[in-house]
Write a protein that holds these residues in place. Sequence first.
Motif, PDB file in Angstrom:
ATOM      1  N   MET A 176       0.654  -1.113  -0.007  1.00 25.95           N
ATOM      2  CA  MET A 176       0.119  -0.015  -0.073  1.00 25.95           C
ATOM      3  C   MET A 176       0.756   1.383   0.013  1.00 25.95           C
ATOM      4  SD  MET A 176      -1.436   0.078   3.932  1.00 25.95           S
ATOM      5  CE  MET A 176      -2.361  -1.625   3.676  1.00 25.95           C
ATOM      6  N   GLY A 288       0.707   6.293   2.632  1.00 31.72           N
ATOM      7  CA  GLY A 288       0.197   5.211   1.655  1.00 31.72           C
ATOM      8  C   GLY A 288      -0.095   5.873   0.413  1.00 31.72           C
ATOM      9  N   ASP A 289      -0.584   5.010  -0.495  1.00 30.80           N
ATOM     10  CA  ASP A 289      -0.985   5.162  -1.887  1.00 30.80           C
ATOM     11  C   ASP A 289      -2.630   5.780  -1.743  1.00 30.80           C
ATOM     12  OD1 ASP A 289       1.181   3.894  -2.685  1.00 30.80           O
ATOM     13  OD2 ASP A 289       0.548   2.139  -3.163  1.00 30.80           O
ATOM     14  N   ALA A 292      -5.138   3.062  -2.452  1.00 31.92           N
ATOM     15  CA  ALA A 292      -5.269   2.059  -1.254  1.00 31.92           C
ATOM     16  C   ALA A 292      -6.399   2.104  -0.537  1.00 31.92           C
ATOM     17  CB  ALA A 292      -4.204   1.873  -0.601  1.00 31.92           C
ATOM     18  N   THR A 313     -11.015   4.801   0.852  1.00 34.82           N
ATOM     19  CA  THR A 313      -9.659   4.847   0.330  1.00 34.82           C
ATOM     20  C   THR A 313      -8.899   5.993   1.097  1.00 34.82           C
ATOM     21  OG1 THR A 313     -10.261   6.714  -0.994  1.00 34.82           O
ATOM     22  CG2 THR A 313     -10.596   4.347  -1.739  1.00 34.82           C
TER      23      THR A 313
END
Length: 346
Positions: A176, A288-289, A292, A313
């Motif tokens: 992630m 984090g992305d 994700a 998300t």
Amino acid sequence: MSTFQVPTVDITPYVTGGTPPDRAAVARQIDSACREIGFIQIRGHGVSPAVADGLASAIDDLFGLPLETKRQWVRPPAENRGYTPPKSESLALSAGVQSSTRMKDFFEAYNVGASVSEHPGDHLLEAHYAENTWPDVHHFQQRVDAWRTGAGRVARTMTTIFADALGLASGFFEGMTRHPIEVLRMNNYALPDGMTVQVDDDLIGMGEHTDYGIVTILWADRSPGLQVLHGGRWHDVSPAEGALLINLGDLTTRLTNEQWLSTLHRVKPPIVDGTIRRRRSAAYFFDGDAEATIGPLPTFVDDEHPALYTQVTVDEHIQAKLAGSRAGILNPGAVREAGRVLQSQE
């Protein structure tokens, strides 16, 4: 008198390739600290004093400029980049708590972070990867990017430790954090030239809040001001010389279903003889992305521990948090965070 202490952990075995037993001992210490407090002081992180000194000098050079000079680098709130003047944010709004005086936090800040151009070939949600504005300060970018590189390495080391401490698969967090939202926020708590405030006990440097992402790597000078909430009381925190402070963010709280809890913290400007004593810090947020999806992991959910959060998300979560702190829009999704803030005020 308070005996509160932020736990200190030497993470050298994860930085220099220590033995499995040594790494396991570090993971156990981190797990204990995250379950009990959520703030940790780390040694053995591997970031050189020269890089830290470069960051500190860059902060000094930038914030020493006149306020009107710095205002030319203000960016729209949604972009989360550039200069933030004093009293133009309210961190409590990010935690879902209405502020009576709205944008009241006293600090000034400068933000840089991961940009689209740093991730060629990736399809990114561009709102979180805006290009940076680099101020016209001699060697500012070089000094700041050296710190960003070091802090990013520490953040990834910490997520490796987190996975071991939580009994998750090796490389769990790597899935992630392929192109994580990352922001370095440099903060200054001092009066800019030509600006005055009323110095009293209600003056807020940075309001009560939790950090938003997975983990925060915090450099701070040793001037007082940072406080964390523990056991229903606010406690002063100051890093030891050469140490870094680590604190959990809300995304880790969601993943662990509050077995690890992001810690409420704030900054009260240090007041000495009726004047504000300067304080500096730099928080590296590793979030984090953007695409994700985060929610309680099955490992941490059972009949006795029902899921406390729905799936969200990273994009949705961070957007709502930033709309609170930077744009003055109350975050309606931070119900549990708001409850903790309000309880701290009782």
